[in-house]
Scaffold this motif. Structure first.
Motif, PDB file in Angstrom:
ATOM      1  N   PHE A   1       0.841  -1.187   0.072  1.00 41.85           N
ATOM      2  CA  PHE A   1       0.147  -0.050   0.103  1.00 41.85           C
ATOM      3  C   PHE A   1       0.967   1.244  -0.051  1.00 41.85           C
ATOM      4  CE2 PHE A   1      -1.892   3.365   2.750  1.00 41.85           C
ATOM      5  CZ  PHE A   1      -2.862   3.774   1.845  1.00 41.85           C
ATOM      6  N   ILE A   2       2.058   1.139   0.846  1.00 40.17           N
ATOM      7  CA  ILE A   2       2.876   2.274   1.090  1.00 40.17           C
ATOM      8  C   ILE A   2       3.427   2.787  -0.490  1.00 40.17           C
ATOM      9  CG2 ILE A   2       4.902   3.557   1.853  1.00 40.17           C
ATOM     10  CD1 ILE A   2       3.988   1.868   4.639  1.00 40.17           C
ATOM     11  N   ILE A   3       4.202   1.655  -1.022  1.00 40.31           N
ATOM     12  CA  ILE A   3       4.876   1.750  -2.253  1.00 40.31           C
ATOM     13  C   ILE A   3       3.805   2.074  -3.377  1.00 40.31           C
ATOM     14  CG2 ILE A   3       5.761   0.324  -4.122  1.00 40.31           C
ATOM     15  CD1 ILE A   3       6.774  -1.473  -1.866  1.00 40.31           C
ATOM     16  N   GLU A   4       2.614   1.577  -3.498  1.00 37.93           N
ATOM     17  CA  GLU A   4       1.823   2.077  -4.548  1.00 37.93           C
ATOM     18  C   GLU A   4       0.969   3.332  -4.395  1.00 37.93           C
ATOM     19  OE1 GLU A   4      -1.347  -1.303  -4.364  1.00 37.93           O
ATOM     20  OE2 GLU A   4      -0.071  -2.447  -5.549  1.00 37.93           O
ATOM     21  N   THR A   5       1.008   3.715  -3.224  1.00 38.42           N
ATOM     22  CA  THR A   5       0.465   5.038  -2.881  1.00 38.42           C
ATOM     23  C   THR A   5       1.502   6.351  -3.137  1.00 38.42           C
ATOM     24  OG1 THR A   5      -1.081   4.227  -1.401  1.00 38.42           O
ATOM     25  CG2 THR A   5      -0.949   6.582  -1.175  1.00 38.42           C
ATOM     26  N   THR A   6       2.599   5.823  -2.686  1.00 37.75           N
ATOM     27  CA  THR A   6       3.623   6.942  -3.013  1.00 37.75           C
ATOM     28  C   THR A   6       4.477   7.067  -4.066  1.00 37.75           C
ATOM     29  OG1 THR A   6       5.325   5.536  -1.794  1.00 37.75           O
ATOM     30  CG2 THR A   6       4.325   6.896  -0.524  1.00 37.75           C
ATOM     31  N   ALA A   7       4.438   5.892  -4.946  1.00 33.62           N
ATOM     32  CA  ALA A   7       5.240   5.850  -6.107  1.00 33.62           C
ATOM     33  C   ALA A   7       4.884   6.803  -7.379  1.00 33.62           C
ATOM     34  CB  ALA A   7       4.728   4.630  -6.797  1.00 33.62           C
ATOM     35  N   PRO A   8       3.487   7.568  -7.228  1.00 37.46           N
ATOM     36  CA  PRO A   8       3.336   8.410  -8.068  1.00 37.46           C
ATOM     37  C   PRO A   8       3.944   9.715  -7.711  1.00 37.46           C
ATOM     38  CG  PRO A   8       1.232   7.229  -7.838  1.00 37.46           C
ATOM     39  CD  PRO A   8       2.373   6.542  -6.983  1.00 37.46           C
ATOM     40  N   ILE A   9       3.936   9.946  -6.519  1.00 37.78           N
ATOM     41  CA  ILE A   9       4.546  11.168  -5.750  1.00 37.78           C
ATOM     42  C   ILE A   9       5.908  11.193  -5.860  1.00 37.78           C
ATOM     43  CG2 ILE A   9       4.781  12.301  -3.635  1.00 37.78           C
ATOM     44  CD1 ILE A   9       2.536  10.927  -2.302  1.00 37.78           C
ATOM     45  N   PHE A  10       6.707  10.123  -5.656  1.00 33.41           N
ATOM     46  CA  PHE A  10       8.393  10.284  -6.023  1.00 33.41           C
ATOM     47  C   PHE A  10       8.424  10.605  -7.428  1.00 33.41           C
ATOM     48  CE2 PHE A  10       8.598   7.833  -2.076  1.00 33.41           C
ATOM     49  CZ  PHE A  10       9.727   8.504  -1.416  1.00 33.41           C
ATOM     50  N   ASN A  11       7.548   9.952  -8.606  1.00 32.93           N
ATOM     51  CA  ASN A  11       7.894  10.117  -9.855  1.00 32.93           C
ATOM     52  C   ASN A  11       7.486  11.515 -10.166  1.00 32.93           C
ATOM     53  OD1 ASN A  11       8.573   9.475 -12.547  1.00 32.93           O
ATOM     54  ND2 ASN A  11       6.457   9.021 -13.056  1.00 32.93           N
ATOM     55  N   THR A  12       6.525  12.297  -9.671  1.00 29.61           N
ATOM     56  CA  THR A  12       6.141  13.551  -9.731  1.00 29.61           C
ATOM     57  C   THR A  12       7.087  14.744  -9.371  1.00 29.61           C
ATOM     58  OG1 THR A  12       3.867  13.052 -10.020  1.00 29.61           O
ATOM     59  CG2 THR A  12       4.071  15.521  -9.643  1.00 29.61           C
ATOM     60  N   LYS A  13       7.199  14.415  -7.888  1.00 30.99           N
ATOM     61  CA  LYS A  13       8.178  15.275  -7.172  1.00 30.99           C
ATOM     62  C   LYS A  13       9.740  15.114  -6.989  1.00 30.99           C
ATOM     63  CE  LYS A  13       5.135  17.343  -4.070  1.00 30.99           C
ATOM     64  NZ  LYS A  13       4.719  17.789  -2.474  1.00 30.99           N
ATOM     65  N   GLY A  14      10.122  14.005  -7.606  1.00 29.47           N
ATOM     66  CA  GLY A  14      11.565  13.510  -7.424  1.00 29.47           C
ATOM     67  C   GLY A  14      11.574  13.016  -5.808  1.00 29.47           C
ATOM     68  N   TYR A  15      12.983  12.626  -5.815  1.00 28.22           N
ATOM     69  CA  TYR A  15      13.385  12.019  -4.289  1.00 28.22           C
ATOM     70  C   TYR A  15      13.404  13.134  -3.667  1.00 28.22           C
ATOM     71  CZ  TYR A  15      16.530  10.570  -0.677  1.00 28.22           C
ATOM     72  OH  TYR A  15      16.899  10.147   0.716  1.00 28.22           O
ATOM     73  N   ALA A  16      14.340  14.173  -3.796  1.00 36.85           N
ATOM     74  CA  ALA A  16      14.576  15.342  -3.092  1.00 36.85           C
ATOM     75  C   ALA A  16      13.405  16.153  -2.736  1.00 36.85           C
ATOM     76  CB  ALA A  16      15.653  16.261  -3.732  1.00 36.85           C
ATOM     77  N   GLY A  17      12.553  16.171  -3.752  1.00 39.02           N
ATOM     78  CA  GLY A  17      11.103  16.918  -3.399  1.00 39.02           C
ATOM     79  C   GLY A  17      10.089  16.321  -2.770  1.00 39.02           C
ATOM     80  N   THR A  18      10.230  15.173  -2.572  1.00 38.66           N
ATOM     81  CA  THR A  18       9.298  14.329  -1.839  1.00 38.66           C
ATOM     82  C   THR A  18       9.754  14.185  -0.095  1.00 38.66           C
ATOM     83  OG1 THR A  18       8.800  12.964  -3.575  1.00 38.66           O
ATOM     84  CG2 THR A  18       7.964  12.176  -1.308  1.00 38.66           C
TER      85      THR A  18
END
Length: 198
Positions: free
Chosen positions: A12-29
């Motif tokens: 659940f954590i991976i699937e929910t946060t994956a789009p955020i990392f792809n949009t904001k990047g590692y540093a921006g998340t």
């Protein structure tokens, strides 16, 4: 065997946060982004992952896995090497209209950020690029072996150019906010692939 509660929570954590990392990047998340998206506490996230790094690496695998699975399914439905190669032009022509890829290519997004700042993510990107390169080369070699593709085709060269055209077109389309570059580049690549025919 059924997944344990811990496995389900990690998923659940991976699937929910994956789009955020792809949009904001590692540093921006931030960890706050992760808690807000999942509705879990910081303690719950760190109870399932050692660090934000750990979540980011799993999120990258998830994002890349979705692309691989999406493209592989289409490739397997085609009968010959040229048809299989043309899947790439078809998918990437409308790449930014695919809901789970709206934020762009995770390989491209992550590589531009992680090349100097995050060695573990960079390793993931290099492995992803290698897998992609190997699959294209395999299709070309299969086409040559089956006499569908010209025998004098420079497999490594063609693969490198194909990958650069795709990633460059995605990057420029995202930057300019227009799909025209993607469409023009995919038309050009489509003709390159058709010209490989024996």
């Amino acid at each position: 065997m059924a997944d344990s509660k811990a496995d389900r929570t990690r998923k659940f954590i991976i699937e929910t946060t994956a789009p955020i990392f792809n949009t904001k990047g590692y540093a921006g998340t931030s960890i706050n982004d992760l808690t807000q998206a999942t509705g879990l506490t910081k303690g719950s996230i760190y109870g399932n992952f050692e660090s934000k790094d750990d979540v980011a690496l799993a999120a990258f695998d998830h994002n890349f896995g979705k692309i691989v699975s999406f493209i592989r399914q289409k490739i397997e439905a085609r009968e010959n090497a040229i048809g299989k190669l043309l899947v790439y032009t078809e998918v990437y022509r409308d790449f930014l209209d695919i809901p789970f890829l709206e934020a762009g290519c995770p390989v491209l997004n992550t590589s531009t950020e992680a090349d100097d700042t995050h060695p573990e993510l960079r390793k993931k990107v290099v492995a992803a690029l290698h897998l992609w390169k190997t699959s294209i080369e395999r299709l070309l070699q299969m086409g040559i072996a089956n006499h569908e593709i010209k025998a004098d085709t420079h497999v490594t060269e063609f693969t490198s150019v194909m990958m650069c055209l795709i990633e460059g077109a995605v990057m420029q389309s995202k930057a300019y906010g227009t799909r025209d570059i993607l469409h023009t580049t995919m038309d050009y690549l489509q003709q390159m692939i058709i010209n490989l025919k024996t």
